[in-house]
Enzyme design. Structure first.
Site, mmCIF file in Angstrom:
data_model
loop_
_atom_site.group_PDB
_atom_site.id
_atom_site.type_symbol
_atom_site.label_atom_id
_atom_site.label_comp_id
_atom_site.label_asym_id
_atom_site.label_seq_id
_atom_site.Cartn_x
_atom_site.Cartn_y
_atom_site.Cartn_z
ATOM 1 N N THR A 44 0.805 -1.219 0.000
ATOM 2 C CA THR A 44 0.000 0.000 0.000
ATOM 3 C C THR A 44 0.840 1.272 0.000
ATOM 4 O O THR A 44 0.444 2.276 -0.582
ATOM 5 C CB THR A 44 -0.926 -0.006 1.236
ATOM 6 O OG1 THR A 44 -1.735 -1.185 1.185
ATOM 7 C CG2 THR A 44 -1.812 1.213 1.289
ATOM 8 N N ASP A 92 0.256 -7.341 5.052
ATOM 9 C CA ASP A 92 -0.342 -8.646 5.329
ATOM 10 C C ASP A 92 0.674 -9.702 5.765
ATOM 11 O O ASP A 92 0.383 -10.507 6.649
ATOM 12 C CB ASP A 92 -1.110 -9.178 4.120
ATOM 13 C CG ASP A 92 -2.358 -8.369 3.808
ATOM 14 O OD1 ASP A 92 -2.807 -7.605 4.685
ATOM 15 O OD2 ASP A 92 -2.880 -8.496 2.689
#
Length: 174
Positions: free
Chosen positions: A6, A114
């Site tokens: 991100t 993640d």
């Protein structure tokens, strides 16, 4: 090293997505990451075109350490979604660090959130007998968004890797 995630995403017509070259382009316009008036201090060998490496950046003078940091991003192509990172990706990251070990004083790995912990752990086992700092970081909100966490995460990772000798893989994430 920008493996994906991100932190470097750009706003597109289909929402936020990784975009080739965007991270370097965006960081170079932010004065806390790049001082264009000091580009003449960037070592000449950093301007040599290397596969997938962006244009070098140089930090403003660090008040605490009275130093600047010259750096550049090795950008993966394609950029990885960290939920899809597998052993082969860890091998590539480790090999990229090994291949560039003599050229840089430290390494920052920009990664998706993640599996950041898994990647950090894998790299710590794959890269034995380290003499340099390797910092893994990322963000939950892209750098280009207001009120993001990537700004402080990247600044912190760059400062730790630049000014402290921690011969191991560490995570810097707020």
């Amino acid at each position: 090293m920008y493996s994906g995630g991100t932190i470097g995403m750009k706003n597109t017509s289909r929402g936020y997505a990784p975009a080739k070259g965007y991270l370097t382009e965006f960081v170079r316009i932010l004065p806390m990451f790049h001082d264009s008036s000091a580009e003449h201090l960037i070592p000449k060998d950093m301007w040599v075109d290397k596969d997938l490496c962006g244009v070098p950046c140089i930090s403003p003078l660090n008040d605490e350490h009275d130093e600047r940091t010259a750096y550049r991003f090795l950008e993966y192509d394609p950029l990885l979604d960290s939920s899809n990172v597998e052993f082969e990706h860890w091998q590539r990251m480790a090999q990229d660090i090994v291949d560039n070990y003599e050229y840089y004083d430290a390494f920052v790995v920009l990664h998706g959130t993640d599996t950041m912990g898994f990647t950090s752990s894998a790299l710590s086992f794959m890269l034995e007998n380290l003499t340099k700092t390797i910092v893994v970081t990322g963000s939950q909100i892209p750098l280009s968004r207001p009120r993001n966490d990537g700004l402080m995460n990247l600044l912190g990772a760059l400062q730790i890797s630049s000014h402290y000798k921690i011969p191991e893989v560490v995570v810097y994430f707020s």
